[in-house]
Design a protein around this motif. Structure first.
Motif, short mmCIF file in Angstrom:
data_model
loop_
_atom_site.label_atom_id
_atom_site.label_comp_id
_atom_site.label_asym_id
_atom_site.label_seq_id
_atom_site.Cartn_x
_atom_site.Cartn_y
_atom_site.Cartn_z
N ILE A 50 -8.03 -9.21 -12.52
CA ILE A 50 -7.97 -9.11 -13.98
C ILE A 50 -9.16 -9.87 -14.56
CG2 ILE A 50 -5.46 -8.90 -14.03
CD1 ILE A 50 -5.27 -11.81 -14.80
N SER A 51 -9.40 -9.71 -15.87
CA SER A 51 -10.49 -10.41 -16.52
C SER A 51 -10.07 -11.84 -16.85
CB SER A 51 -10.88 -9.69 -17.82
OG SER A 51 -9.81 -9.76 -18.76
N GLY A 54 -7.94 -11.87 -19.77
CA GLY A 54 -6.60 -11.42 -19.39
C GLY A 54 -5.78 -12.54 -18.76
#
Length: 230
Positions: A50-51, A54
């Motif tokens: 995920i980022s 995020g």
């Protein structure tokens, strides 16, 4: 409408719980491999796929991650053991069996989580440090209580309850250091639970001696499988 909203809320809570569990596992793996100071939130986000923004939906800092670990590994276990020790429907032997099983399974299934807290407990940020130390004391108190109850009922032989509890804890905690990933968790749980009960049992008839010897033989075989170089 209300039921549908409740279902969505429950699904959302379950999804968050699953992601949080995976987050803690990934983070502790990285802490173990790279060290706590050398691991960044970006490293953790990348491992989760995920980022970094995020990741902020679940955790804002590495210190918060340590707090989450304390909540899951230390405080959560202490609360479960407190409830267990207060159950009047279980004998001391049944309680100790459950306690040892819970401890060994947690250490075997999430060894990095325990090891990171064990290594970092003297430098944990507040309030996580205080909560962790109090949880450890509570876990010990609950096991001492179970051992004392077993001695009182005659199920366990008369020993110093605190020394016995510390010995049982040490046996369970050490699993986090020697258990090999991919090994049979249930077999380890069963073997160490049997060994723990045999250790405290009050009466040791010839049949009990035979069963204890068999238990020791089983744990030797298990250790040989886990470490062929022994």
């Amino acid at each position: 409408m209300a039921k549908a909203a409740a279902n969505r809320t429950n699904r959302s809570a379950l999804s968050r719980q699953l992601v949080t569990s995976e987050l803690l596992d990934k983070a502790t793996e990285l802490f173990a491999e790279k060290g706590y100071e050398s691991t960044s939130l970006l490293d953790i986000a990348t491992a989760l796929g995920i980022s970094r923004p995020g990741l902020y939906n679940y955790v804002r800092s590495k210190e918060e991650l340590l707090g989450m670990l304390v909540e899951q590994v230390s405080r959560g276990l202490a609360e479960v053991l407190e409830q267990l020790s207060g159950r009047a429907d279980l004998s001391p032997t049944e309680k100790l069996t459950t306690v040892v099983s819970l401890l060994v399974r947690q250490r075997a299934e999430h060894p990095d989580q325990f090891r990171i807290l064990d290594r970092s407990e003297t430098v944990l940020p507040e309030p996580a440090g205080t909560e962790h130390r109090e949880a450890k004391r509570k876990v010990l108190r609950e096991i001492v209580t179970v051992v004392e109850a077993g001695i009182e009922t005659g199920e366990f032989r008369a020993t110093d309850a605190r020394t016995t509890a510390l010995s049982l804890l040490g046996m369970c905690n050490w699993v986090a250091w020697w258990f090999s990933r991919g090994s049979d968790v249930d077999a380890v749980v069963d073997t160490i639970t049997d060994l723990a009960i045999a250790m405290v049992a009050a009466e040791r008839s010839s049949a009990a001696h035979t069963e204890t010897a068999r238990t020791v033989d089983r744990i030797r075989v298990l250790l040989d499988r886990l470490d062929p170089q022994r």
